[in-house]
Design a protein around this motif. Structure first.
Motif, mmCIF file in Angstrom:
data_model
loop_
_atom_site.group_PDB
_atom_site.id
_atom_site.type_symbol
_atom_site.label_atom_id
_atom_site.label_comp_id
_atom_site.label_asym_id
_atom_site.label_seq_id
_atom_site.Cartn_x
_atom_site.Cartn_y
_atom_site.Cartn_z
ATOM 1 N N ASP A 146 -4.818 -5.150 4.060
ATOM 2 C CA ASP A 146 -3.869 -4.729 3.028
ATOM 3 C C ASP A 146 -4.549 -4.308 1.734
ATOM 4 O O ASP A 146 -3.981 -4.430 0.651
ATOM 5 N N SER A 147 -5.752 -3.785 1.803
ATOM 6 C CA SER A 147 -6.525 -3.460 0.610
ATOM 7 C C SER A 147 -6.454 -1.979 0.277
ATOM 8 O O SER A 147 -6.453 -1.117 1.168
ATOM 9 N N SER A 148 -6.445 -1.672 -1.025
ATOM 10 C CA SER A 148 -6.564 -0.286 -1.488
ATOM 11 C C SER A 148 -8.008 0.190 -1.487
ATOM 12 O O SER A 148 -8.262 1.394 -1.576
ATOM 13 N N ASP A 149 -8.948 -0.740 -1.425
ATOM 14 C CA ASP A 149 -10.373 -0.399 -1.507
ATOM 15 C C ASP A 149 -10.916 -0.206 -0.100
ATOM 16 O O ASP A 149 -11.374 -1.144 0.549
ATOM 17 N N LYS A 150 -10.857 1.029 0.360
ATOM 18 C CA LYS A 150 -11.255 1.351 1.729
ATOM 19 C C LYS A 150 -12.551 2.140 1.707
ATOM 20 O O LYS A 150 -12.738 3.025 0.875
ATOM 21 N N ASN A 179 -5.788 5.194 -5.618
ATOM 22 C CA ASN A 179 -5.028 4.407 -4.652
ATOM 23 C C ASN A 179 -3.572 4.815 -4.728
ATOM 24 O O ASN A 179 -3.172 5.592 -5.595
ATOM 25 N N ARG A 185 -2.754 -0.564 5.892
ATOM 26 C CA ARG A 185 -1.717 -1.098 5.003
ATOM 27 C C ARG A 185 -2.321 -1.241 3.621
ATOM 28 O O ARG A 185 -3.515 -1.555 3.484
ATOM 29 N N GLU A 186 -1.513 -1.022 2.597
ATOM 30 C CA GLU A 186 -2.013 -1.188 1.234
ATOM 31 C C GLU A 186 -0.855 -1.181 0.239
ATOM 32 O O GLU A 186 0.256 -0.741 0.563
ATOM 33 N N ILE A 212 4.019 -3.501 -0.005
ATOM 34 C CA ILE A 212 2.905 -3.157 0.877
ATOM 35 C C ILE A 212 3.443 -2.128 1.852
ATOM 36 O O ILE A 212 4.552 -2.270 2.374
ATOM 37 N N THR A 271 -6.409 6.898 7.367
ATOM 38 C CA THR A 271 -7.270 6.364 6.312
ATOM 39 C C THR A 271 -7.774 7.434 5.359
ATOM 40 O O THR A 271 -8.446 7.114 4.385
ATOM 41 N N ARG A 312 -3.549 9.294 4.439
ATOM 42 C CA ARG A 312 -3.417 8.151 3.538
ATOM 43 C C ARG A 312 -2.488 8.582 2.412
ATOM 44 O O ARG A 312 -2.910 9.141 1.404
#
Length: 853
Positions: free
Chosen positions: A162-166, A184, A404-405, A412, A418, A422
């Motif tokens: 669930d992170s925005s930092d991909k 993001n 997920r983010e 969420i 990705t 995204r």
């Protein structure tokens, strides 16, 4: 199942296509005497393998596909030699063969191979004039071997759930590309399709003694974690890059091993291409460190882009000022470790470089891995004797959380990709992901990830997100209703259903009003084929109305009718008597009009078989078959063996790729939307109790994956296909794998529970266990295991039924090879065809012994 070969396994990692199985424009040998066969590339070749049994990669038919580009028949001889890893020929075939003009020339030879190993297949076509052309490929005798992966790069994304930092990792032979964005989805309206693509990139080409290693393999850690293992080896020296998404940074651990008796120099050049943004401060100012890059542009100038740690030296490149070089001198027998860190939000002004240097990155790395292990340990445990099939399930589950983010306002969201996809969520992929999580027992996560989609509804009741991606796609409401009622069925959360029920009701009323727009008689007083259907809308999924995306499509009526049926069901559950009467009228009328449109709008093929295209009464220009089979599963609007839908499925299965997938399931007329093989066709085969075809599709889909268990949205038919579309890491296929694998092990149909409905016959035949633990079902949580005991001539097992609720009528499918059938069972009655047994009222723990002959 025919399969085009692309990749071969090497140990636990996978050798990429470019190094192992290049595509073969077949031209003559370059000697002056032989010249070429006709003009250059006058004959092209590909290759495929037909497995007699999907889970057995040793009994095979080797197929060489020749495309004769000339207009003349080309007579000659084809010779095929199969060599084992020691180079010893173990199979040979040589026969006269005539190449007719075109691509329909297929030479086949059967072979039985031994052990799990790499076999090299060399083939030669020699014309009568003495000119010859050759090619080769490698066949790995493992059922899941990724032979059909599309061209490199292959992508996996690392992050925390669930992170925005991909951090996107693109692997190709000898090279790793790392890309990301500092944006993001909080920045954008969450109901719109506005992509945020990675606009930062570094390229890594590890070197040994001043030269690139030139070869690499890649896979997931433990086979399924969203953690990279990227190995480079040459001359007794190896470099392993392991990457995970941490809390504050993307983390790459660098491990260099020297097994020789001489010192070796290993260098890791880390380059921001184009020599502009991402500059090395030490290149500008010799008094500054050379172990990191700063943004300079396209982000705050002092933002730390990457930082290297643990190397012996960080020498500058004389030309590239956007490069960090990490260099080690590795002694004989020594192993060295370093780190490459991509901070998410660090700046020179805050003294963050020193803080990053002082961080225990080994602990941060293990912490990140531990988060994933802990999360997925809470999910159902699938038990099958093919570890790579098991890996596919957990890799798919993890990718749901990768995609997920946060999207603002505390939501969420599940996004379809990705990078290219995204963007704001749509109702489709995210609905399937939500059901997959509920079925895996992760109910809180399921609800939180789809809440934003359920909430997106107009005051008038339009549930198709008219301000976002799904606008005018009427099927979206059906997907929302499906996941809503599945969540209720698995959680029995009546408060949830009461809260959401008004949305179901409003949507059905809104749809009812929309259908009135198509209830207009034609000038001659007759009804059009589209009478009572939803009005013209957006197709997507390859649906076409000649040159337009917009039309009146069956798919976008099947799902809205399903939404009406689920609203009616919810009203009955909640004792909304008046609403139930209204909703039943809406549903009956809409279903009747849809079935009439299907019956009258079917078209006829050359053999007189009636089938459906995507648009009533339209035989050509209608695009793909996406969504037609949803009328059988999951909606149940038509029975599994409805003649029209059987004809429809068989019509589209006539065109299958050499790798065993139906063609034109999406936008590409000559390609495949791989997900739909399982999402549509595979699920219907399960419903029809056709396990062999269903399982063949599972193996075919897995073998079209990259070694990361990732799939692009659509692709060409052939190995190493360069024709790809959509996101390089798209969500629909991995979530379809998760859903299908769960249903093949445990599946509800009406009021009956099916166990083992789609398993491979060889799995039980191996004597190993098959089953699932902690499976969430509509009847409650369930576990079971079973195995074939050859000495007893029986399948023995145990089912732990839900401890609450009514007894469950259950069918246990005992699928074995060699025609073995169940003749007697201690806990139930054998099925008429001997394929399993039925338990009339399963409850508590049931141990069983099913005798087979």
């Amino acid at each position: 199942m025919r399969t085009l070969l692309t990749l071969a396994c090497l140990g636990l990692a996978i050798q990429p296509l470019a190094a192992q199985n290049p595509q073969n424009p077949l031209t003559a040998q370059t000697s002056a005497e032989s010249g070429v066969i006709g003009t250059p590339a006058a004959v092209e070749a590909n290759y495929s393998v037909t497995k007699a049994v999907p889970e057995d990669a040793r009994r095979v038919r080797l197929n060489i596909h020749f495309d004769n580009k000339s207009t003349a028949i080309r007579p000659g001889t084809v010779r095929v030699i199969v060599r084992d890893p020691q180079g010893v020929a173990c199979h040979e075939s040589s026969v006269p063969f005539e190449l007719k003009p075109g691509d329909g020339n297929i030479f086949s030879t059967d072979a039985v191979l031994q052990g799990d190993r790499d076999y090299t297949v060399d083939y030669t076509f020699t014309g009568r004039d003495g000119q010859s052309a050759t090619g080769s490929f490698v066949w790995r005798t493992e059922p899941v071997n990724f032979f059909y992966a599309f061209t490199t790069p292959h992508r996996m994304t690392v992050a925390l759930p669930d992170s925005s930092d991909k951090t996107l990792l693109d692997a190709e032979d000898g090279k790793l590309t790392v890309s990301w964005t500092y944006d993001n989805l909080d920045f954008y309206p969450y109901d719109s399709m506005r992509e945020i693509k990675a606009n930062w990139r570094i390229e890594i080409v590890p070197q040994l003694n001043g030269r690139p290693f030139g070869h690499s393999t890649w896979t997931r850690a433990m086979g399924w974690l969203p953690v990279l293992e990227n190995r480079y080896e040459r001359d007794g020296v190896s470099v392993l890059l392991e990457a995970a998404g941490g809390e504050k940074a993307g983390i790459i651990r660098v491990t260099a091993c020297n097994s020789t008796d001489q010192p070796q120099q290993v260098r890791l050049p880390v380059v921001c291409p184009k020599n502009f943004k991402g500059y090395n401060p030490g290149w500008i100012d010799p008094t500054l460190p050379t172990d990191h890059l700063l943004a300079g542009w396209d982000a705050p100038a002092d933002k730390v882009v990457v930082l290297g740690l643990g190397a012996d030296a960080y020498p500058l490149d004389p030309v590239m000022n956007t490069q960090v070089n990490m260099e080690w001198t590795v002694a004989p027998g020594q192993t060295r470790t370093g780190w490459l860190i991509r901070p998410y939000d660090s700046y020179v002004r805050n003294g963050d470089v020193e803080k990053l240097r002082a961080t225990d990155w080994a602990a941060e790395y293990e912490k990140a891995v531990g988060v994933w292990e802990e999360l997925l340990a809470r999910a159902s445990r699938v038990i099958v004797p093919d570890q790579r099939v098991v890996n596919a399930y957990y890799a798919g589950l993890s990718d749901i959380f990768i995609m997920r983010e946060p999207v603002g306002r505390g939501y969420i969201a599940i996004v379809p990709g990705t990078n290219g996809y995204r963007t704001g969520p749509n109702a489709f992929e995210s609905s399937i992901a939500t059901i997959a999580l509920d079925q895996a027992g992760l109910h809180d996560e399921a609800e939180s990830g789809y809440r934003v989609n359920w909430d997106l509804q107009t005051p008038e009741g339009d549930w198709t997100e008219p301000g976002g991606w799904g606008h005018l796609m009427w099927a979206g409401a059906g997907y929302k209703a499906w996941s809503l009622m599945e969540h209720f069925a698995h959680t029995r959360d009546t408060a949830f259903l009461k809260r959401r029920y008004p949305q179901l009701l409003a949507n059905s009323r809104w749809q009812h009003e929309q259908r009135k727009k198509t209830k207009i008689l034609q000038p001659d007083g007759t009804r059009p084929l589209t009478w009572g259907l939803m009005p013209r809308g957006m197709g997507d999924g390859g649906l076409r109305n000649d040159g337009s995306h917009y039309g009146i499509y069956y798919t976008h009526n099947i799902w809205p009718v399903y939404a009406d049926s689920l609203a009616y069901r919810a009203a009955l559950i909640l004792d909304k008597t008046d609403d139930a009467r209204e909703l039943k009228r809406i549903y009956d009328e809409a279903r009747g009009d849809l079935l009439t449109a299907m019956e009258l709008g079917a078209v006829t093929d050359s053999a007189g078989n009636r089938y459906l295209t995507s648009i009533p009464g339209k035989a050509t220009g209608t695009g793909s078959c996406w969504g037609l089979l949803a009328s059988v599963y999951p909606t149940g609007l038509l029975p599994a063996r409805d003649p029209l839908m059987e004809n429809t499925m068989n019509h589209y299965k006539k065109r299958e790729s050499p790798g065993g997938l139906p063609v034109h399931t999406g936008w590409m007329a000559d390609g495949m939307w791989v997900a739909i093989t399982l999402n549509d066709f595979g699920q219907v085969h399960l419903m029809r109790d056709e396990p062999d075809q269903a399982n063949a599709y599972l193996y075919a889909v897995l073998n079209h994956a990259t070694p990361f268990y990732s799939w692009c949205e659509e692709r060409g038919q052939f190995p190493g296909a360069k024709q790809i579309s959509g996101d390089l890491q798209h969500l629909w296929t991995p979530e379809a794998v998760v859903r299908f694998m769960r249903d093949m092990l445990v599946m509800e149909q009406d009021n009956v529970l099916h166990l083992g409905r789609g398993i491979a016959r060889g799995w039980l035949g191996s004597g190993e266990e098959v089953g699932i633990e902690r499976a969430s079902t509509r009847f409650g949580d369930l576990s079971y295991r079973m195995r074939y005991d050859k000495k007893k001539g029986a399948i023995v097992g145990r089912i732990d039924f839900p401890t609450d609720g009514a007894p469950v009528q259950t069918v246990v499918h005992c699928l074995l090879p060699d025609g073995m059938k169940v003749v007697k069972c201690s806990a139930g009655v054998p099925l008429r065809d001997g394929s399993g047994f039925r338990i009339a009222a399963g409850r508590a723990a049931v141990d069983f012994v099913a005798k087979v002959k």
